[in-house]
Every structure is written in C-alpha cells, then in structure tokens.
Design an enzyme around this catalytic site. Structure first.
Site, PDB file in Angstrom:
ATOM      1  N   ASN A   1      31.925  -0.705 -26.400  1.00  0.00           N
ATOM      2  CA  ASN A   1      30.620  -0.991 -26.931  1.00  0.00           C
ATOM      3  C   ASN A   1      30.489  -0.626 -28.297  1.00  0.00           C
ATOM      4  O   ASN A   1      31.361  -0.924 -29.134  1.00  0.00           O
ATOM      5  CB  ASN A   1      29.493  -0.441 -26.100  1.00  0.00           C
ATOM      6  CG  ASN A   1      28.162  -1.199 -25.953  1.00  0.00           C
ATOM      7  OD1 ASN A   1      27.636  -1.691 -26.803  1.00  0.00           O
ATOM      8  ND2 ASN A   1      28.259  -1.670 -24.624  1.00  0.00           N
TER       9      ASN A   1
ATOM     10  N   HIS B   1      29.976   1.740 -30.460  1.00  0.00           N
ATOM     11  CA  HIS B   1      30.756   2.672 -31.323  1.00  0.00           C
ATOM     12  C   HIS B   1      32.234   2.463 -31.156  1.00  0.00           C
ATOM     13  O   HIS B   1      33.027   2.474 -32.179  1.00  0.00           O
ATOM     14  CB  HIS B   1      30.811   3.920 -30.381  1.00  0.00           C
ATOM     15  CG  HIS B   1      31.282   5.180 -31.326  1.00  0.00           C
ATOM     16  ND1 HIS B   1      32.640   5.716 -31.081  1.00  0.00           N
ATOM     17  CD2 HIS B   1      30.729   5.934 -32.533  1.00  0.00           C
ATOM     18  CE1 HIS B   1      32.725   6.846 -31.951  1.00  0.00           C
ATOM     19  NE2 HIS B   1      31.858   6.815 -32.536  1.00  0.00           N
ATOM     20  N   CYS B   2      32.814   1.685 -30.251  1.00  0.00           N
ATOM     21  CA  CYS B   2      34.226   0.904 -30.084  1.00  0.00           C
ATOM     22  C   CYS B   2      34.493   0.181 -31.027  1.00  0.00           C
ATOM     23  O   CYS B   2      35.529  -0.232 -31.569  1.00  0.00           O
ATOM     24  CB  CYS B   2      34.511   0.599 -28.817  1.00  0.00           C
ATOM     25  SG  CYS B   2      34.040   1.764 -27.576  1.00  0.00           S
ATOM     26  N   ILE B   3      33.484  -0.537 -31.526  1.00  0.00           N
ATOM     27  CA  ILE B   3      33.866  -1.808 -32.519  1.00  0.00           C
ATOM     28  C   ILE B   3      33.441  -1.469 -33.968  1.00  0.00           C
ATOM     29  O   ILE B   3      33.448  -2.309 -34.712  1.00  0.00           O
ATOM     30  CB  ILE B   3      32.940  -3.125 -32.057  1.00  0.00           C
ATOM     31  CG1 ILE B   3      31.346  -2.838 -32.337  1.00  0.00           C
ATOM     32  CG2 ILE B   3      33.516  -3.503 -30.764  1.00  0.00           C
ATOM     33  CD1 ILE B   3      30.515  -4.154 -31.856  1.00  0.00           C
TER      34      ILE B   3
END
Lengths: 375, 375
Positions: B353, B355-357
C-alpha cells in the site's frame, strides 16, 4: 516538474547565454548503437569517458545511459560523474538536449526543440528518433527546470550565440527543406528571436565540408566571447573547405552583431583532411534505416567543435600535424582558461565531436535558481 | 556522483531519521507489469497518480518510470510531480529505494540494501529482479547523495525507526531463511546498528496475516513519533490476525526504546478482512516466474501502511466500514498534520500500500545538504 510554459523565452525576458558564461554543469549521453559506433561502441565509450573526466575537472557532469548499459557505463566513468538512466537513439546531447535560457534574475529554463534526426525521412541519419525527442524534456525534469516547447525543428549544434543578442547560424542547415520546409528565412529568424532572445541573426552559408548534419554551425565557427568568433580555416585552394571557409570569413567581416560591433575572427587550422579507414568502417554493424559509413569517406573534423567549461576548454585532438597549433590558438583566445585536449578520432568517426556530445546548463543565480524556483 | 563509501553510517556518525522528521521530498515508481497489476496496470496507475498528487500537496514528489511508459505516465501525473526514466521490475520504492541517513550537520546519504524480490528463488515474488536492484543507486545518483552499500538483503518496508536510536522489525521477515540465511539475530542486529545508526532493536514476531513480503513491519506497525507506535489491531478472536496483533502488543508493552522509554501503542482498526474478487484476478496476465494472484485470496490490507509527509498523512482508504475510524485515530496521533485519504484497493491488489510505494528523502540542512555536498 517540467512545467511547460505557454509563452516564449523572449516574451518572458529570457535569453540564451553564451557558452562562455558560467555553467551549473554539463550533460552528455553514452554512445551505444553498434551501427554508428564501431566495435560495439567500446572505443567511443572510452573516448566519451575521457571527455567526461576532462570536463569534470571544471564543472559537474551528468551522463545519460540506457537501462541496458547502466552498469557497464558506471565502471568506465569517474566517480564524480553523475550517471542517470536516459534512453536515446544516439548520443548527441548538443542536438537532442535542451537549449537553456536565463533571465536577469538568474532563473534558468530550457527550450525543447522538435528533433528529426537531422533531416527526418529526407536525409536524416536514422529512424526512429522517438527516444531522442524525449531527451530534452527528461533532462529538464531531472534538473527541475521549466520548459518551453519550440514549434520548429532545430538542434543545439545548429546555433551559437554571443549572449548579447546575436545568433550565428548556417543557411545550409536552418534553411534546409528537410528541417522546416514551410518556414522561410524571415520565419526562422522570428523563431530564433523568440526562443533564443536574440535580435540579430548572422547567416553563414555552408557548414564544414561533408558534415552530415547539413552544416551545423558548431563544426564551422563559434563565439569565444562577444565580438570574437573562431572559424575553421582552410588554406588549400583545391580543398572543398577552402571556399566554404572563405565565404564564411567574408560574411563575418561584413557582419555587425546585435550591439553594432564588428567581429574579430580567429582562424583555427583544419585537421587532415581526414578519412575513415577500412578497419574502422569494418567495425560497424550496418543496419537498414541508418546512414552507412564507408571506408574512404571524408570526416568532418574540426577544432571549432570544442566545449567551453567553467575555467577550461576541452578540445578534440584529431591530427598530430595540427593539434598543437589549434591548441595554441585556443589558449590565446581564452587566456583565462586551461586548454585540455582529448583524443577524439573515435568521436569523429560517429559523425561529430566534443561540442556535439555535450550540452551546458547555465548557472542559476543563488536564491533564484532552478532548484529554488521549482520546489 | 554516487560515491560509494567504505565505512558504515554509524561509524561516520549517521542515523536514519524518523519518517516524521522533515523531508526534502518523496520518490515513487510507476506500476507497469501486467502480471501483478490488473488491466495492464491502468487502475493502479490512476491510484498511484492520486497518491503522488496527494503527497505533492506537502512535499516534492519524483516518480520513476520505464522508458516505454514515460509519456503515458506524464499524462496521468500532475505537473508538479517530477517524472524521471528509471527501469524497475516492480514499483515498490519503499523496498528497492535507498534508506536515507543523516548526520548532525544535516548531510544526507543513502543506504543501498541488497534486494532479492522478497525471498529470491525461495519464496520471492518474481524473477528476475536485476532492475529493482539498481533503483536505489539510480535515485542516489540523481539526488547527488553519497551511497553506502549494505552487505545484507533487506527492504525499506522491513524496518521502522524512531530516529532516536530505536528500530522496529519483525522476526518473520528479518530472520527468514530466504533473506540472509547465514546471519542469526545477533548478526542482523549488528548490521541494523551499523547501517541505521540505532542502538536498540525491538523485535515483533509475525507481520500482518498473509503478507507476501514475509511480514514487513510497515504493514503491521510504525512509529508516529519517538515513544508512540501505531499498531494494526484485530478484535475478532477467530481471525488469524488476532494472535499476531496481540503478540505484537505484548512485545511492545514489554519493550523499552533506546532511551529507556516505554512505548505508547495506538491501535488502528483492521479493514475487512478483504479478499481478491474474481473480476480482479481475471484482469491479471499470468506469467511463469511471478507469484500468482487468485480470486478469494486474503489481502494484507492495513491502515498502518500510511505515508508521513511534511505536514500531512496520506493514508489508504480500504473499507468504508473502518476508513473513518482509522482516519480519526490518525488525526489524533498526528495533531499537527492534515490527514488525506486515497482510495487504495488497487494498490492493495498488487501486494502492498501507500507506505510500500513511497520513500522519503530527508531534508538536508541548508549549506550542508545533498547538493552542496557533492558538487
């Protein structure tokens, strides 16, 4: 960040500075295509790395390379050269990169010309050129500089300016029907005024003999500073360059710059004439759609194709019989700069030289600069 | 410019700042691969563009895109987002980008971890991952930041820090034999101390249920500021997340941070549980070598996977039944920041999501910053 602006540099109070004005840095591209660079481009890569190293002594250098060759380029380039992924069809940053303009407050912006590989399907050098067409925009994005999209086909190597209102161009290139066939001399001048912020255009005739760019000015002549032009010279009456250089000299003699000054012309010797050797041509992997390079072809070598860096001149070494004389001339014309020579035959074999593979970004004035402007 | 340094951040006096500290900007990548993003990645691209737009309200955003998709990405992204060509295998900038560290004088440098696509040939999500492996280096080159090459496999999503000496990680990920099978807990801690500049590592057990990254901390929990941790919570006894969250809560309750403080834990609701729909799975073009995503699979949705921007929180909207409660909690935890929600199911479908991107670049202190340092 590439804000694309609706007006023109001239309308916004911007002008292209002379190359001899202060730079923020220099951009180059990495030679890769085996149909233009012999032996899988390795000799050219070594020469380009030497150019990057030389310019890097004077100012920050960034080199754009395809994703495929990123790691191999990294191993050849010095650590102080910034390497960025940047697809391109060939590596002529002068022609595909942005032409930067500045205003009185020290803000830098970029002009992104249309590009058609020096003539499109009517004498251009290769097809396709879609990645080349994106290079200027990508450079401006990375540098966070706003962009003007000029509505004409043009190349950075086809224009020189004195930074004080004067542009220097050739008819062979800018009036060539393979560039902007619907625009006459007056229309071209109008665009140069609008996008370079000049008021006076000095037209020379032809470029250097057998220059495949259709006679770029940057092989023939350049401004050393306002009022002073370096010109490729040829004393041999039977050489086809003789008439070209003499015609240019006469036009420069009769010209006045934007401030009404006469021009001082410094003659640079012509190397050679130089020709492509059979062993050089044999190293090319020929390909349909790309201009063939054949043994015996005359090379458009020129000492006028040097790069002016902050405090330095990086010049091509092309012919042991003339290199020293050319270097001495340049030292005299640029007394405040250190002249560095780079063996450049491998670059010449691809169709240009040190000026063709470089593009300066002018220095922003502190506080009003590129970075501050766009953040 | 990517000077690669021989020592470690800790030895040079550098530490990873908390995400809540001031940023210079944020980097993202563009979703492209049709075996991970349904319908040729178009719905994901629209969601990523919305994330870039939202973060761009608070700080400068740069998005990396393959050469192939440069112009199409440009049309979807707002003008104030900088777009750069940057090849990648998938678009998880948190995990493939640099983990930046700073020193007391405000100099910024980057840690470049080794990457193996969350498990390599032993449970990793795709093969190959060679372009991902170059992303951190390319970001650091463009930003002109010096680079540390960490000798372990790690991902940015597997670590959180409080910026004051404490790291928060999970055993499921950092002790997984598919990452660094020869390193035990003590050896991993030693590397975290050296490359994050921490003195205390708090180990949670498992990450969010069915998180394909092998339990990244950034789906489960994060520091809101020193001494305060947000934790994904689950009240449903029969849900597999129940035991995971409760175990994490107990470990956090018993932990002390590097400065000896107890931690305050803020519970964030769990959305769903959410599952992949058949129509979503059908939009994927499956490919050998890439983890298959199938209808009915439980998605590791989490509100803890938000991004902390300068003055803002950009959080995923995942479930109408829980979105408002999660937003209220975040507003209370971050009273000085504006909370912006982005519909994020399309991002979740790809395996992570917001934070991951994303990956923040800390702000350099004026005069000693990234740019000044390297020029």
């Amino acid at each position: 960040m590439t804000r694309t602006l609706a007006r023109t540099p001239a309308a916004d109070g911007f002008r292209m500075p002379g190359e001899f004005e202060r730079h923020a840095g220099c951009w180059m591209l990495w030679p890769e295509r085996p149909d233009n660079w012999r032996d899988a481009a390795r000799p050219a890569q070594l020469a380009f790395a030497q150019v990057a190293l030389s310019i890097g002594q004077f100012e920050p250098v960034t080199v754009g390379v395809s994703a495929l060759n990123f790691t191999s380029a990294r191993t050849l380039l010095p650590e102080n050269v910034r390497l960025v992924e940047l697809a391109h069809d060939d590596c002529w940053m002068r022609d595909v990169g942005p032409t930067c303009v500045v205003n009185d407050r020290g803000v830098v912006r970029g002009v992104d010309w249309h590009f058609n590989a020096w003539g499109g399907l009517n004498g251009g050098l290769y097809f396709p050129w879609d990645q080349d067409e994106l290079v200027a925009r990508k450079v401006l994005e990375i540098e966070r500089l706003a962009r003007y999209r000029a509505p004409i086909i043009n190349e950075g190597g086809a224009i020189h300016v004195d930074g004080q209102g004067t542009a220097l161009v050739t008819e062979e290139c800018l009036l060539n029907p393979n560039r902007n066939p619907r625009l006459d001399r007056a229309a071209i001048e109008k665009n140069l005024r609008a996008y370079l912020g000049v008021s006076q255009v000095i037209w020379l005739g032809k470029g250097v003999f057998n220059d495949e760019t259709d006679g770029h000015i940057d092989e023939l002549a350049c401004f050393a500073r306002p009022g002073v032009v370096c010109l490729t010279w040829c004393d041999k009456r039977r050489d086809p360059q003789y008439a070209i250089s003499h015609d240019a000299w006469e036009r420069l003699r009769d010209a006045r710059d934007a401030r009404g000054r006469r021009l001082k012309v410094v003659r640079l010797p012509m190397p050679g004439p130089l020709y492509m050797h059979a062993r050089e041509a044999h190293g090319l992997i020929t390909r349909e759609g790309t201009k063939a390079r054949t043994a015996g072809e005359r090379l458009a070598g020129s000492y006028a194709n040097f790069y002016i860096a902050n405090g330095g001149i990086v010049m091509p070494l092309l012919d042991a019989r003339t290199d020293s004389l050319a270097a001495r001339r340049l030292k005299r014309v640029f007394p405040g700069r250190r002249v560095v020579g780079v063996p450049a035959r491998e670059i010449l074999l691809g169709g240009g030289n040190i000026h063709c593979i470089t593009q300066q970004i002018p220095a922003a004035r502190r506080g009003s600069g590129a970075r501050a402007q766009s953040l």
